[in-house]
Enzyme design. Structure first.
Site, short mmCIF file in Angstrom:
data_model
loop_
_atom_site.label_atom_id
_atom_site.label_comp_id
_atom_site.label_asym_id
_atom_site.label_seq_id
_atom_site.Cartn_x
_atom_site.Cartn_y
_atom_site.Cartn_z
CG HIS A 101 -1.85 1.18 1.26
ND1 HIS A 101 -3.21 1.03 1.47
CD2 HIS A 101 -1.67 2.52 1.10
CE1 HIS A 101 -3.81 2.21 1.43
NE2 HIS A 101 -2.89 3.14 1.21
NE ARG A 143 0.82 12.02 -2.18
CZ ARG A 143 -0.21 11.57 -1.50
NH1 ARG A 143 -1.20 10.92 -2.09
NH2 ARG A 143 -0.28 11.75 -0.20
CG ASN A 190 -4.92 8.64 -3.36
OD1 ASN A 190 -3.89 8.10 -3.73
ND2 ASN A 190 -5.03 9.20 -2.16
CG HIS A 234 -5.02 2.25 5.69
ND1 HIS A 234 -6.38 2.20 5.84
CD2 HIS A 234 -4.81 3.00 4.59
CE1 HIS A 234 -6.95 2.92 4.89
NE2 HIS A 234 -6.02 3.40 4.12
CG HIS A 253 0.30 15.19 2.11
ND1 HIS A 253 -0.65 15.47 1.16
CD2 HIS A 253 -0.11 14.06 2.71
CE1 HIS A 253 -1.61 14.55 1.19
NE2 HIS A 253 -1.30 13.67 2.12
C1 NCD Z 1 -3.46 9.10 2.01
C2 NCD Z 1 -3.01 10.15 1.00
O1 NCD Z 1 -2.50 11.19 1.40
O2 NCD Z 1 -3.14 9.89 -0.21
N1 NCD Z 1 -3.52 9.70 3.31
C3 NCD Z 1 -3.51 9.08 4.50
O3 NCD Z 1 -3.68 9.74 5.53
N2 NCD Z 1 -3.32 7.78 4.60
C4 NCD Z 1 -4.76 8.53 1.60
C5 NCD Z 1 -5.19 7.30 2.36
O4 NCD Z 1 -4.64 6.22 2.19
O5 NCD Z 1 -6.12 7.43 3.18
ZN ZN Z 2 -3.26 5.11 1.53
#
Ligand code: NCD
Ligand code: ZN
Length: 345
Positions: free
Chosen positions: A13, A17, A41, A174, A251
């Site tokens: 998992h 990006r 995503n 998760h 991020h």
């Molecule tokens: C993930 C993301 O930033 O894409 N963020 C997270 O807090 N895990 C998305 C996700 O897996 O929920």
């Molecule tokens: Zn995730």
């Protein structure tokens, strides 16, 4: 024990990006893992096989030269996913699963699923062609307490999906609660779960006690200590239903250190070291290889890796940040000491 050698692990998992962030983070993952399930995503979303293959080419292009890292691609589930596309995905060598985000649950999930029953025909088709479903398991009603959202999803939607599609392979992504662990344990061998390093290492005090720590904020949110203990027990039990999935979700530092900071912990830089820390704390390093290197590959019906990697007991300080095109990403455990270090070949 000062060294442990494992068959090379995979990350089941992962968010990498695109653009500048991809270029920084993919090298970290490729140093540690043979393969990773790449989350869809992205902005724009990965909705079709062709988009997933283009994204895969972008990832391969961003890899350091000589890397053998293999990105395993997924599609983002919306109610528009057609039967034709599902069959195409099932037959495509590089597509391994479809990811279900309840609409509004997390980063870039607004186009996710708001009516679960409405996608049952899609799940039926996935069950028929044996294409795994990966689930972000949280309800999204705003009135639901954020710490209860996973349990409520397990009790309602997940139970219903598993009952209706007994032959669909499902990964509950998760997991963060004892209830989710118990659900997976009680389910058939078609149902498995990934566990992140942050949910093994921390309880919710790490987010809120002594100051708000945005780099510990991810979704599903980190829970109470008794949930953490249940996750550690599951991960170190040797039960093949539980395997490694970092959910490393980079991020930019400024987007997390904000009055409305976004969710996601960046762990890819030292994922194995973080897991080793969690396993060593309960004297279960002998269980790390199954969790990290075998069970995920078996569940996805892929061959186990053959080369090996070595971790050495060697304290080192995690950097304050990693540079990304004039910005930074702050890693999980920034400025802290990790006791294990991956030996690079
Ligand atoms: C993930 C993301 O930033 O894409 N963020 C997270 O807090 N895990 C998305 C996700 O897996 O929920
Ligand atoms: Zn995730």
């Amino acid at each position: 024990m000062h060294k442990i050698t494992l068959i090379q692990p995979d990350d089941w998992h992962l968010h990498v990006r695109n653009g500048a962030i991809l270029n920084t983070v993919i090298a970290h993952t490729a140093q540690q893992f043979g393969r990773a399930i790449i989350m869809p995503n992205l902005n724009p979303l990965i909705l079709t096989v062709d988009q997933a293959l283009d994204y895969r080419a972008e990832i391969l292009n961003a890899l350091p030269s000589g890397s053998n890292f293999n990105p395993l691609m997924t599609l983002y589930l919306t109610k528009a996913l057609s039967a034709e596309e599902i069959k195409k995905a099932a037959n495509a060598e590089h597509i391994h699963a479809v990811k279900l985000y309840p609409a509004g649950a997390t980063t870039n999930s607004d186009s996710g699923v708001s009516d679960l029953k409405g996608i049952y025909p899609i799940l039926k088709m996935m069950e028929e062609v044996d294409l795994p479903l990966l689930i972000h398991g949280e309800v999204t009603h705003q009135e639901s307490d954020i710490f209860d959202r996973e349990k409520e999803f397990v009790d309602s939607s997940l139970t219903d999906i598993v009952n209706n599609f007994p032959n669909l392979r499902i990964v509950v992504e998760h997991v963060t609660t004892k209830e989710a662990v118990d659900f997976v344990l009680a389910a058939s061998d078609k149902v498995a779960a990934t566990i992140t390093p942050q949910h093994l290492l921390f309880n919710r005090n790490a987010i809120l006690a002594g100051g708000i720590r945005p780099h510990h904020y991810c979704l599903p949110i980190i829970k109470r200590e008794h949930h953490r203990l249940a996750l550690v027990e599951a991960a170190t039990s040797g039960n093949p239903k539980f395997f490694l999935g970092t959910d490393s979700a980079p991020h930019l530092t400024g987007d997390k250190e904000s009055s409305c900071g976004c969710a996601g912990c960046y762990s890819a830089y030292g994922a194995l070291e973080l897991y080793a820390e969690a396993f060593e704390a309960v004297d279960a390093l002998d269980k790390l290889e199954g969790f990290a290197s075998f069970f995920g590959a078996d569940f996805y019906q892929l061959p186990r890796n053959t080369r090996s990697i070595t971790l050495q007991k060697q304290p080192w300080e995690v950097p304050a940040s990693y540079p990304v095109a004039g910005h930074t990403i702050t890693p999980l455990k920034a400025n802290e000491i990790l006791n294990w270090k991956l030996l690079l070949n």
